[in-house]
Each structure stands twice: as structure tokens, then as C-alpha cells.
Write an enzyme that holds these catalytic residues in place. Structure first.
Site: not given
Ligand SMILES: Nc1ncnc2c1ncn2[C@@H]1O[C@H](COP(=O)(O)OP(=O)(O)OP(=O)(O)O)[C@@H](O)[C@H]1O
Ligand SMILES: [Mg+2]
Length: 598
Positions: A139, A142, A161, A173-174, A326-327, A336
Site C-alpha cells: 500500500g 511513503r 509523498k 525508507d519512506g 495501483d497507479n 503517480d
């Protein structure tokens, strides 16, 4: 019939001068009406990858970037929202939109929310992409929303984002780096100005001290994959949309309902679908309808939006190189801007993202959209599983996608060519010639707007001098095209510089409703759908490179140019931005292709 929630109608002409003013507009429909993961931690410090088994969102505390510095904001979106321009550089605002929510005033939430989604690629379901091999850990890794409110009667959600890890980070790392954040910021601005539905850019802040390592290309590298690790500054961009619900998100809940993964699975799918309708389709779906009627209308409306969206993408030369579900925003807008590109050379196979494959190439976007639409309908189907007639109708909507897509594409090509109706042989000949020559997509269509009588003015759009045979074919094509344009003598002149950004549908209607047009009118109409300026990768590279040295002037200059893409602008801008891609940029990593978007 227009259906609006009462709080969306409430007039709100307040100017937002401060974060305190912003707090007064907070109205969290997503968090308030949908379910929070029961395992979410109260403090939102929930950064280790874990399975999220139920609920529509997880509350998460953003992780601020160190020492944030202002890079750029969207004056246009600020205007739309009623924000004063100076807000972007005020301390409270910088803190909030660089991830420090610890002091935001009530009733604003100090926690953001991240959502899970499922992955399907080109119509195939995947469950193994998360660390648990179940799909329950995939999911927003980030991305996290931090605000929802009603501005001037319109509901908007704001999403960071790069705001740090979430339970969906899968060990990463987000963070987002300045390079990718500049790309996304400018691309959203450009897309909106092109008149194509999109998430919007609000603001971009970079850290003066915090960096992360990312794989990237050495200068001049011809390798497909990055050949070294580079240290890059982290950044947080904020994007704004009517909602951030993705097709992949519906799929996650659809899959859970299908296998009855937990007792609330069907109820959670129903809630999410009704919420999507409320956020994105309230103007076209009557709340009084039965659930199955709503589901069918939703599919019909989404199909309309998605087919228009893709036709618009092709119109402006945009390729979403990773058009997974998911985009794919369930509201039917662009989302995205990582693996994207605006093409230079026309090629049906244009694909900027090395990981994407030909199924997501430029002229395959319609087929990829069809697969996403199939997954959207598959996710909805548990809601009407006991209604065979409705299931049949849903299937018919899936079956009809290709025809609707084709119709929209044909309308779009006709409009790009200044024609009232699509002419198949003319278009096929053009497509073949554009490939053979080859031509620069943006320059070519823009030059065509001058209705050239011969090939000479078009030569500046060619990537190599044409052979005699190709010249003859162009001449024949131009003759044929002129005969189909069927224009009358000029009677009036229209100033093409008055052309701003437009709704593509309106333009098409306008052209279709003009039975006989002068050359000048055709030319002006064509300039409204064929942008002069497009955000090519070789324009982005110097902007983000300069930004990495703390100089944001090129970013801001590109923002100014690319937010008026249909206008002629000055000679200086033309000389700089209305150009072919230079030969030395071809096949170079980061300029012609990219491997990752982070
Ligand atoms: N640095 C990162 N840390 C954590 N998660 C990440 C990171 N980069 C990507 N992801 C996650 O990996 C998945 C696939 O990444 P992708 O590049 O499609 O998305 P993105 O560009 O991060 O985000 P979005 O789709 O939200 O614009 C997304 O769910 C994303 O949140
Ligand atoms: Mg993504």
C-alpha cells in the site's frame, strides 16, 4: 441531476492566511466514515512493515524531513483553494507540509493516514509483492494523506509523498528524493494546464541536511539500469486531489470480500465503494438508487472517465509507463508521476520506464486501461454476486470498453488534425509516415496547426532529413489532409495567444459544431488541443540537477512555461523550449529512459 453533500455546498469564501485558518476547514470524511485498522497504534508510530488485515486505513505519524527549505509551490492551486501566496513560505505551513504535524491546531489531526492496496499488472492479480507474500503489507509505503477539507465548496484531500515510513513501506525508507519530487511537482502542474484531469501539486520542500542513497545513472551512461548509488536530498511534495482512492485499493477489498477473508470484508468493500461514489461521482449517481444500480452506474461513469483520460494522455504525448491498477485513480484522473514521460520522437512503442514492458507503451495505454477497468469491475462484482442480470450488465460494460476507447481515440485524432470526423486511411498513412520519418510528436502537431501547404515548414520537426520518397509521401498526405479540412476563405482573424488551457471535451464539441470554418479558425482550434510546450525529460534533468545545488530558478522557469503549454510565449522561450531532443540525449539513462521513480 446534481447530488451534493450538504457540507460541500456550504459557501466558503474564506481566505486561508495561516495553518490556523486551514484547521477551521478540516473535514475528514475518509477517516470519519471508513474504518481504521484495529491494530493501528494510537501514537501513529507504526513504521515497521506489518500485515494490515482489515480496515480502510492506518493512522500514521509523518516523519518530518530535517531542515526543510522551500523549493516551489503552485500559485494556481493556492488560488483555487483560497490560500494566500505568502503562506507557502510561512513557518507553520512549511512545518506541516514538510511532515511535522506535532503542533498543528485542532480540529486538525496530528496523524496522517495511509491505505493498503492490491497489485495487479495488466489484468493479472499478484499477492506476493509484500514481505508476507499475502498482499496484506502492500500500500502507501511513503504516501500519506494529512488533511481533508472543503475549500470554496469543493472537497480536497492533501497527501504528502515522502513523508516517512508506514506499515506498507516493505522495509524501504519512506522517503522521496528531490529529483523525483521535482519531476512529479512539475508534471502535475503541466498536466493540469494541459486540461487533463490529474492530482495537483501544492508544495515542495527539500531537506538541507537529510540525504538518502538511490541507484542512478553515471553521466552519459547508456545502461538500462543505474550503475551506481548516489546520495540525494530528501524532499516532501504535497499533492492534492478529490480523493486518492485507487483501483488497486478497491481490488484489495474486492478480493477480501470474494474469499470472505474476515467477517467484515463485504461490509468494508461496500463502504469503500459508497465512499468513492460520494467523493468522486456524487454529481452523477443518485444516493437514492439501490446498491446494484449504483455499482453499474459507477462502472459506466468510470469507463467514460478512463477512456477520456487515456485519449487525452495520447493527445499530449504522455505515457504512464507503469499503468498498474495501483497507479490508476478510481476517480479517473492521472496519478503517480514516477515512471512517466512525455514523448519526443513519435513511436507507438515509446516507454520511458525500463521496468514497464511494452504492454504499458505509449499506444498500448488504452489496452492497459482496459485491464485496469476489468480489475475495477472484478472488485465491484462481489457486491452484485447474487444478481445475475446486473452481473451480465457489468460484463457488458467490460466488453464495451474497447469500442468506447477506440471511439474516444478516433475523436481525439480527428481533433488533433483539425478534422470534424476521423478518417481512417488518412490517419494510418500519417502514423506510418510519422514513424518512418521520424517526427517530433509535439513539434509536428503544433506546426501542423499553421496548415502548411507543403513539407518545408514541417522539416524542423523531423529527426533526420527526409528521403525524396518520404518527401513525396508527405506531399501526398498534406494534399489529402487539406482536401478533408474543407475550409472556407479567411474572413476574420483570431488571436491565438488568447488560448489558455481548456476542457478537451468542450473543444471537441466546438469543432464539431462548426460546419464551415476559415483557415484561421481551424488553426486556432488546433492550437487549443496541440500544445506548443511539453515537459520532456531533457528539460527536467537540468532543472532537478540545478535544484540539487540549491538553485531553484530553472524549476520555477519550467513551472511558468509548462503551465501555459498552449500559448506561444516569447521568442526566447521558444528558442529554449520548442526544440527537438538533441542527438546526444538519445539512449542516455535518465534522459531517454529511467529505471526507478523514487
Ligand atoms: N522509498 C520508499 N519507501 C517506502 N515505500 C516506497 C518507497 N518507494 C516506493 N514505495 C512504495 O512502493 C510502491 C510502488 O511504488 P511506486 O513507484 O508505484 O509508487 P510511488 O511513486 O511511491 O507512489 P504513488 O503511487 O503513491 O505515487 C508504492 O506502494 C509506494 O508507496
Ligand atoms: Mg505508485
Amino acid at each position: 441531476m446534481i447530488h451534493k453533500r450538504s457540507q460541500d455546498i456550504a459557501p466558503n469564501s474564506d481566505t486561508v492566511n495561516s495553518v490556523n485558518d486551514l484547521a477551521k476547514l478540516a473535514n475528514y470524511s475518509f477517516m470519519d466514515t471508513l474504518n481504521c485498522d484495529p491494530d493501528a497504534t494510537p501514537d501513529g508510530i507504526d513504521y515497521a512493515p506489518r500485515q494490515v488485515l482489515s480496515g480502510h486505513y492506518v493512522t500514521v505519524k509523518p516523519t518530518p524531513i530535517e531542515n526543510p527549505e522551500y523549493v516551489v509551490h503552485s500559485t494556481r492551486l493556492f488560488g483555487d483553494l483560497g490560500f494566500t501566496d505568502s503562506l507557502a513560505q510561512s513557518a507553520d505551513f512549511i512545518n506541516m507540509f514538510s511532515g511535522d504535524m506535532s503542533n498543528v491546531p485542532a480540529p486538525m489531526s496530528q496523524l496522517g493516514w495511509a491505505c493498503g492496496y492490491a497489485l495487479s499488472i495488466f489484468g493479472t492479480e499478484y499477492v506476493q509483492q509484500c514481505p508476507f507474500k499475502t498482499g496484506n503489507g502492500y500500500g502507501d509505503g511513503r504516501a500519506m494523506s494529512i488533511f481533508e477539507g472543503v475549500f470554496k465548496g469543493k472537497r480536497w484531500e492533501m497527501q504528502l509523498k515522502g513523508g516517512g515510513r508506514t506499515p506498507y513501506c516493505r522495509g524501504a525508507d519512506g522517503r522521496a528524493v528531490l529529483r523525483s519530487s521535482v519531476r512529479e511537482f512539475l508534471a502535475q502542474e503541466h498536466m493540469h494546464a494541459l486540461g487533463v484531469p490529474t492530482s495537483r501539486s501544492l508544495s515542495l520542500y527539500v531537506s538541507k541536511t537529510e540525504t538518502v542513497l538511490r541507484p542512478w545513472y553515471s553521466e552519459g551512461s547508456r545502461s538500462q539500469d543505474p550503475d551506481r548509488m548516489i546520495s540525494e536530498a530528501v524532499a516532501i511534495s504535497t499533492r492534492v486531489a478529490s480523493s486518492f482512492i485507487r483501483v488497486g485499493q478497491l481490488e484489495l477489498f474486492g478480493r477480501r470480500a470474494r474469499i470472505q477473508a474476515h467477517p467484515q470484508a463485504m461490509a468494508e468493500l461496500t463502504q469503500l465503494v459508497l465512499h468513492l461514489i460520494d467523493r468522486e461521482y456524487a454529481d452523477v449517481i443518485d444516493p437514492q438508487l439501490s446498491l446494484s444500480d449504483k455499482v453499474l452506474l459507477l462502472a459506466l461513469e468510470f469507463r467514460k472517465r478512463l477512456t477520456s483520460l487515456v485519449a487525452n494522455w495520447i493527445r499530449v504525448g504522455y505515457c504512464q509507463g507503469n499503468f498498474n491498477s495501483d497507479n490508476c485513480a478510481a476517480g479517473g484522473f492521472t496519478l503517480d508521476y514516477g515512471p512517466f514521460g512525455f514523448c519526443d520522437v513519435f513511436s507507438p512503442q515509446y516507454q520511458p520506464w525500463t521496468g514497464g514492458g511494452q504492454h504499458f507503451a505509449f499506444l498500448n495505454q488504452g489496452v492497459a486501461a482496459e485491464r485496469n477497468f476489468l480489475m475495477f469491475c472484478t472488485a465491484l462484482s462481489p457486491l452484485i454476486a447474487t444478481h445475475p442480470d446486473e452481473l451480465d450488465q457489468l460484463q457488458r460494460l467490460v466488453n464495451g470498453f474497447t469500442t468506447e476507447m477506440q471511439t474516444k481515440m478516433q475523436q481525439m485524432w480527428a481533433t488533433k488534425l483539425g478534422l470534424i470526423t476521423f478518417n481512417q486511411p488518412l490517419f494510418h498513412e500519417l502514423e506510418a509516415l510519422m514513424i518512418k520519418t521520424p517526427v517530433d510528436y509535439t513539434l509536428f502537431f503544433r506546426e501542423l496547426c499553421a496548415l502548411p501547404a507543403n513539407i518545408t515548414p514541417l522539416k524542423k520537426c523531423f529527426y533526420q532529413p527526409p528521403s525524396k520518397a518520404i518527401e513525396q509521401q508527405w506531399t501526398a498526405w498534406l494534399t489529402q489532409w487539406h482536401s478533408l479540412l474543407d475550409c472556407t476563405e479567411d474572413v476574420e482573424t483570431v488571436d491565438s495567444n488568447t488560448v489558455a488551457s481548456h476542457n478537451h471535451a468542450e473543444i471537441t464539441n466546438h469543432i464539431n459544431s462548426s460546419p464551415s470554418r476559415t483557415r484561421e479558425q481551424i488553426s486556432v482550434q488546433m492550437k487549443q488541443v496541440n500544445p506548443k510546450y511539453s515537459l520532456r525529460e531533457w528539460l527536467l534533468v537540468p532543472a532537478y540537477s540545478q535544484a540539487s545545488e540549491g538553485n531553484y530558478s530553472l524549476v520555477r522557469e519550467l513551472q511558468a512555461v509548462m503551465t501555459q503549454p498552449y500559448a506561444e510565449q516569447t521568442q526566447e522561450i521558444e528558442d529554449k523550449y520548442y526544440q527537438l531532443k538533441a542527438p546526444e540525449f538519445f539512449a542516455i539513462g535518465g534522459l531517454s529512459h529511467l529505471s526507478c521513480s523514487s
